[in-house]
Design a protein around this motif. Structure first.
Motif, mmCIF file in Angstrom:
data_model
loop_
_atom_site.group_PDB
_atom_site.id
_atom_site.type_symbol
_atom_site.label_atom_id
_atom_site.label_comp_id
_atom_site.label_asym_id
_atom_site.label_seq_id
_atom_site.Cartn_x
_atom_site.Cartn_y
_atom_site.Cartn_z
ATOM 1 N N LYS A 808 -1.510 2.201 4.978
ATOM 2 C CA LYS A 808 -0.920 1.570 6.162
ATOM 3 C C LYS A 808 0.383 2.225 6.597
ATOM 4 O O LYS A 808 1.132 1.650 7.405
ATOM 5 C CB LYS A 808 -0.677 0.073 5.930
ATOM 6 N N GLY A 868 12.004 -1.125 2.149
ATOM 7 C CA GLY A 868 12.391 -1.821 3.377
ATOM 8 C C GLY A 868 11.807 -1.166 4.609
ATOM 9 O O GLY A 868 11.241 -1.837 5.480
ATOM 10 N N ALA A 869 11.906 0.129 4.668
ATOM 11 C CA ALA A 869 11.381 0.840 5.827
ATOM 12 C C ALA A 869 9.863 0.796 5.881
ATOM 13 O O ALA A 869 9.265 0.800 6.950
ATOM 14 C CB ALA A 869 11.863 2.299 5.800
ATOM 15 N N GLY A 871 7.852 -1.691 4.933
ATOM 16 C CA GLY A 871 7.340 -2.958 5.468
ATOM 17 C C GLY A 871 6.347 -3.629 4.532
ATOM 18 O O GLY A 871 5.852 -3.039 3.573
ATOM 19 N N GLN A 872 6.092 -4.888 4.805
ATOM 20 C CA GLN A 872 5.215 -5.687 3.947
ATOM 21 C C GLN A 872 3.782 -5.174 3.948
ATOM 22 O O GLN A 872 3.095 -5.231 2.930
ATOM 23 C CB GLN A 872 5.240 -7.151 4.417
ATOM 24 N N GLN A 875 3.531 -2.319 1.508
ATOM 25 C CA GLN A 875 3.653 -2.813 0.129
ATOM 26 C C GLN A 875 2.368 -3.510 -0.306
ATOM 27 O O GLN A 875 1.868 -3.312 -1.416
ATOM 28 C CB GLN A 875 4.825 -3.792 0.013
#
Length: 988
Positions: A808, A868-869, A871-872, A875
């Protein structure tokens, strides 16, 4: 009732017609499959045919089965790889249908070959190119013997054939053009008559390079009694004609084992002098029928004995012409009083016992008589006697022979007597004089004549080699106002003392109009003055400095044109000759689109000429533009520019062009522009050495692909079938897209480069074997080194697209590549990468693995991505794919494994820790240091090489000037000595 009968009959005919049409189609695939299977099992050659050109039919010759195959051929494999053994326009068979379907004997009604081209070749080692049948296992042979297939052929036919027999082991060359042949016989029987009729439009036969029969028309109607059980073949009714000359054979040929037993007689029945004349080149033409001729001819011969590898049969021949005469239509004078009696005899097949006895030869060419008697016995040591006299007024020849467009003048005379034994230790007693006075030759092709032709030569011997002398006292002529003079004295045929002088000017274009050269055109003017004095003993002892060789040669406006290479032009060339070397003062010209300027020396040329020693040279070459592509064949060019896939196709190994081991040449080159394939090389400077079968490149520097290249290495052809190369290459700032587009090796080494924009530098060593197309055999490559990418971008690729889809991560492409250093090793068909770091934004990717020259990928990417960059979504996808929590602090750490190929990659995402090697990040300063080192090395070497080439060029030019001055001083001193010798008062 009648109606029903008609309907039934019609239905029956319809079914029969359908059967006739469909049976061939039903059996066509079976026949094709059987043919291919038999070829693969039995034939060690490549047989080419198109199934669309294969047909089977019952309609053409019902109820017989007709098979036809158009446009097929057989091409040899090694050691005759690429030679076409057979090509046929059309091959046709007519078979008995019942025997094909149900019989154990296939009955063939007829076999036809339409326009076959057959090239039968035997090499110097005695291998024949028609020996293409594979040996079969013993069990296979037993099965075949247990269930034999019989063939019965009624008739065979060849139409408009072309047949060449080239036996280089003998050496014999036979060429038959326009062959039409028919034959028939009951081949099923052990004893039968075979009846053949043959017409050949042109027959040529040569032995050891000398053509003895040239383009003769041959016709033959022969009935042979065939006894297959006894392997004995007997001539019955037969007549063979060569042009108009008939031959009749009697006797037999038997082949009981490896021997051939011959018992033959031949003669020329009912033959006159005119029929004999048809064998003379130039006489048998369209006006032959109008030729007036008379005279009687007797011709007969015999061949009897055994022929095998160590034995020859005995043979004999007798030809006698009495009162021969002929006169061409419309010509005022005639050839008359032709008397000839010659016998050739060998009683036992031992060639040393061969006797050629010319008992008498006389003819009157108008008023010009020619007389000769001669006999020769033996071949290695020849006992001979010759008495020949002739005196010809050449102007009379135009009154006897049709010579349209040609004029001859002058008086030619010959008086020769020879008696004794000739071999490598002995000469016969010889007293021979030959002369030509006031000769004149003019042809329609050349407006200017050869005139003032004068020749005076004698050959004398007391019967010994030391006591033999040849003296060419005079040979002079004038051509287009330019004189040519030659004189020569050769004494003592044991030591061979020689004194030869040649001086003159010649226009090559005009000379080749007089004496055309097949397949080429020459033009240009030559001015030469050459002198050679010495003896062969000094040459054999390699004491060349004791020889007196001197002179010069100049050439202007030279052109050499042929169909298989670009035109070569030389505007100006000049050379001086001494026993030690040839000094090339200048040579300026062009080869196709390529210009060149040469200056230098060629040394040891006499040892090279007489003893196959090493020829040494030192040349400086300059050019504004050199196009290598012009010197490649179309096939080579296609292979060089071919795709990576095509480069890997299975091919038969052919020998590369070998570099002669007896050449030692050093070229200092300075070329402004070189075109090779689709590469443009600018400002090429460096040293190229040809030595010991190798080409060595020393610090060759050039600009190409937007950057610079420094090359050193060797191309080795010691084994022509496995030419080897080993190159060290330093490259600075070349454009990656241009390199990928232009160099097939880059396409195979780095498939990802297809999607890169930017520049790179490298310091690589690459070694391996080249194919016959001068392309590397990638499976043999080895080497390695550093590749540095200063600034580039990797566009979207199947690999990045699949990683992005799985993880993703949407912004993988384009991936910025900056200050990337890759250390590679090439081995066993793969490019192996030690771990290197790629920084793309906040991501840190450590890459390791390999890719194969076959397109396969095997890489691991150790991903270090800011959480952080990312994104969920990223992750979540990574955690799901790895089955663990990939988050470590504020970074996502995971591995991506890449397999498959560039176009179809296979991607796996795994947790950190499964990487194949632990990696360490390389400091940015170290990367920059490596990159700058490569750049600096290339720049320094380029300046060094340019200075070396400049110094070498000046050195070569100075050497040439010094040698020219030295030769001029020698000539001046010689002239001064000659003048002093002739003065009445001597000065000290």
């Amino acid at each position: 009732m009648k109606k029903k009968i008609l309907i039934a009959a019609g239905a029956l005919l319809l079914v029969l017609a359908l059967c006739i049409a469909l049976i061939p189609l039903v059996f066509k695939d079976n026949i094709q499959a059987a043919v291919r299977k038999q070829i693969a099992q039995y034939v060690a050659a490549d047989v080419f045919f198109d199934t669309d050109n294969f047909s089977v039919s019952l309609l053409r010759d019902f109820p017989h089965l007709n098979a036809r195959l158009d446009d097929f051929g057989v091409v040899n494999r090694a050691p005759f790889a690429g030679d076409t053994l057979l090509s046929v326009c059309s091959f046709r068979l007519s078979l008995d249908l019942w025997s094909v379907l149900f019989g154990d004997e296939m009955k063939i009604r007829s076999v036809q070959l339409i326009e076959p081209r057959i090239h039968a070749l035997v090499n110097a080692e005695g291998q024949a190119n028609w020996d293409i049948f594979l040996e079969q296992p013993a069990d296979t042979l037993q099965e075949e013997e247990a269930a034999p297939l019989s063939l019965a052929i009624d008739e065979w036919r060849i139409e408009n054939g072309y047949i060449v027999y080239d036996d280089r082991s003998l050496p014999v060359y036979v060429r038959l053009t326009g062959v039409n042949h028919t034959g028939s016989g009951n081949l099923q029987a052990d004893v039968f008559d075979m009846i053949t009729q043959t017409e050949i439009a042109a027959t040529s036969v040569a032995y050891d390079g000398v053509e003895y029969i040239s383009n003769k028309k041959v016709s033959a109607g022969i009935t042979m009694g065939m006894d297959l059980a006894q392997s004995r073949y007997t001539f019955k009714d037969n007549i063979l004609k060569i042009n108009e000359f008939p031959l009749h054979f009697e006797g037999s040929i038997a082949m009981p084992d490896t021997n051939i037993v011959l018992d033959l007689k031949y003669n020329a029945p009912e033959t006159g002098f005119k029929q004999l004349l048809s064998l003379v080149p130039g006489v048998y033409s369209s006006s032959f029928n109008d030729l007036k001729a008379s005279g009687s001819v007797q011709f007969e011969g015999v061949v009897k004995g055994t022929y095998n590898a160590v034995q020859m049969p005995g043979f004999g021949l007798r030809l006698e012409v009495k009162d021969g005469h002929f006169q061409y239509p419309g010509m005022p004078a005639e050839v008359k009083n032709v008397q000839l009696n010659v016998e050739l005899e060998n009683p036992d097949g031992n060639l040393e016992n061969t006797l050629l006895d010319l008992k008498r030869f006389h003819m009157d060419l108008g008023k010009n008589p020619i007389d000769m008697r001669a006999n020769f016995r033996g071949l290695e040591s020849i006992d001979m006697y010759v008495d020949a006299k002739a005196r010809l007024n050449l102007a009379d020849m135009a009154t006897i022979f049709p010579m349209e467009g040609m004029q001859l003048k002058g008086t030619f005379s010959l008086d020769a007597k020879v008696e004794g034994t000739y071999n490598d230790r002995q000469m016969p007693v010889v007293n021979a004089q030959m002369s030509l006075a006031d000769g004149y030759i003019k042809t329609a092709e050349v407006p200017k004549p050869l005139e003032k032709l004068n020749l005076a030569a004698t050959l004398q011997s007391d019967g010994s080699l030391p006591g033999s002398t040849f003296h060419l006292r005079q040979f002079t002529m004038l051509f287009d106002g330019e004189p040519i003079e030659v004189s020569a004295l050769i004494q003592d045929f044991d030591k061979v003392n020689f004194d030869v002088n040649a001086k003159g000017k010649a226009d090559l274009e005009k000379l080749t109009r007089l004496y055309p050269l097949e397949g080429m055109q020459l033009a240009g003017k030559i001015d030469a003055d050459l002198h050679a004095k010495g003896n062969m003993a000094l040459i054999e002892q390699e004491k060349y400095d004791q020889l007196d060789f001197s002179g010069y040669a100049r050439m202007t406006d030279f052109r050499y044109m042929t169909s298989d290479m670009p035109e070569v032009r030389i505007q100006q060339a000049a050379a001086r000759i001494s026993p030690r070397e040839i000094i090339v003062e200048q040579m300026t010209g062009s080869a196709g689109k390529s210009d060149f300027r040469l200056v230098g020396t060629i040394a040891n040329y006499m040892a090279y000429t007489f003893h196959d020693a090493v020829l040494r040279g030192k040349m400086h070459m300059e050019s504004k533009h050199f196009d290598v592509n012009e010197w490649m064949t179309e096939e080579e060019a296609a292979e060089t520019t071919g795709t990576a896939a095509a480069a890997g196709a299975d091919t038969v190994d052919l020998a590369a062009i070998a570099i002669p081991k007896n050449l030692d040449f050093v070229f200092d080159a300075k070329i402004q522009e070189v075109v090779y394939d689709n590469l443009l090389l600018k400002d090429l400077v460096g040293k190229i050495i040809m030595r010991e079968g190798k080409v060595v490149f020393e610090n060759v520097s050039t600009h190409t692909l937007g950057g610079q290249l420094l090359l050193s290495g060797v191309y080795d052809t010691s084994d022509p079938y496995k030419p080897f190369f080993d190159f060290a290459m330093k490259v600075a700032n070349i454009q990656i897209p241009e390199a990928y587009k232009s160099i097939v090796t880059v396409q195979r080494m780095a498939p990802l480069a297809a999607a890169m924009q930017g520049t790179c530098s490298s310091d690589l060593r690459l070694a391996g074997v080249l194919g016959s197309d001068l392309m590397p055999k990638f499976e043999t490559l080895s080497g390695g080194g550093l590749i540095a990418i200063a600034q580039a971008a990797l566009q979207d690729t199947p690999v990045l697209s699949k990683i992005s889809s799985l993880t993703k991560m949407k912004d993988l492409a384009p991936m910025s590549l900056q200050d990337v250093i890759m250390k590679i090793k090439i081995d066993k068909g793969r490019v192996n990468y030690e771990p290197f770091v790629v920084k793309s934004g906040d991501r840190v990717i450590t890459v390791s693995g390999s890719n194969g020259f076959d397109g396969s990928l095997d890489f691991t990417l150790a991903m270090d991505v800011p959480a952080g960059a990312a994104g969920q979504a990223v992750q979540g996808a990574v955690n799901q794919l790895t089955g663990t929590n990939a988050l470590s602090g504020d970074r996502l750490l995971f591995d991506v494994e890449i397999e498959g190929t560039y176009d179809k990659p296979k991607i796996k995402v795994k947790p950190r820790g499964t990487a194949k090697e632990e990696v360490k990040e390389v400091a940015k300063e170290e990367l920059q240091k490596q990159k700058e080192a490569i750049q600096q090395a290339v720049e320094e070497k380029k300046e060094e090489v340019e200075q070396q080439v400049k110094e070498e060029a000046e050195k070569v030019k100075e050497e040439v000037k010094e040698k020219v001055k030295e030769e001029a001083d020698k000539a001046k001193d010689k002239l001064k000595d000659k003048v002093k010798d002739k003065l009445p008062i001597k000065f000290p």
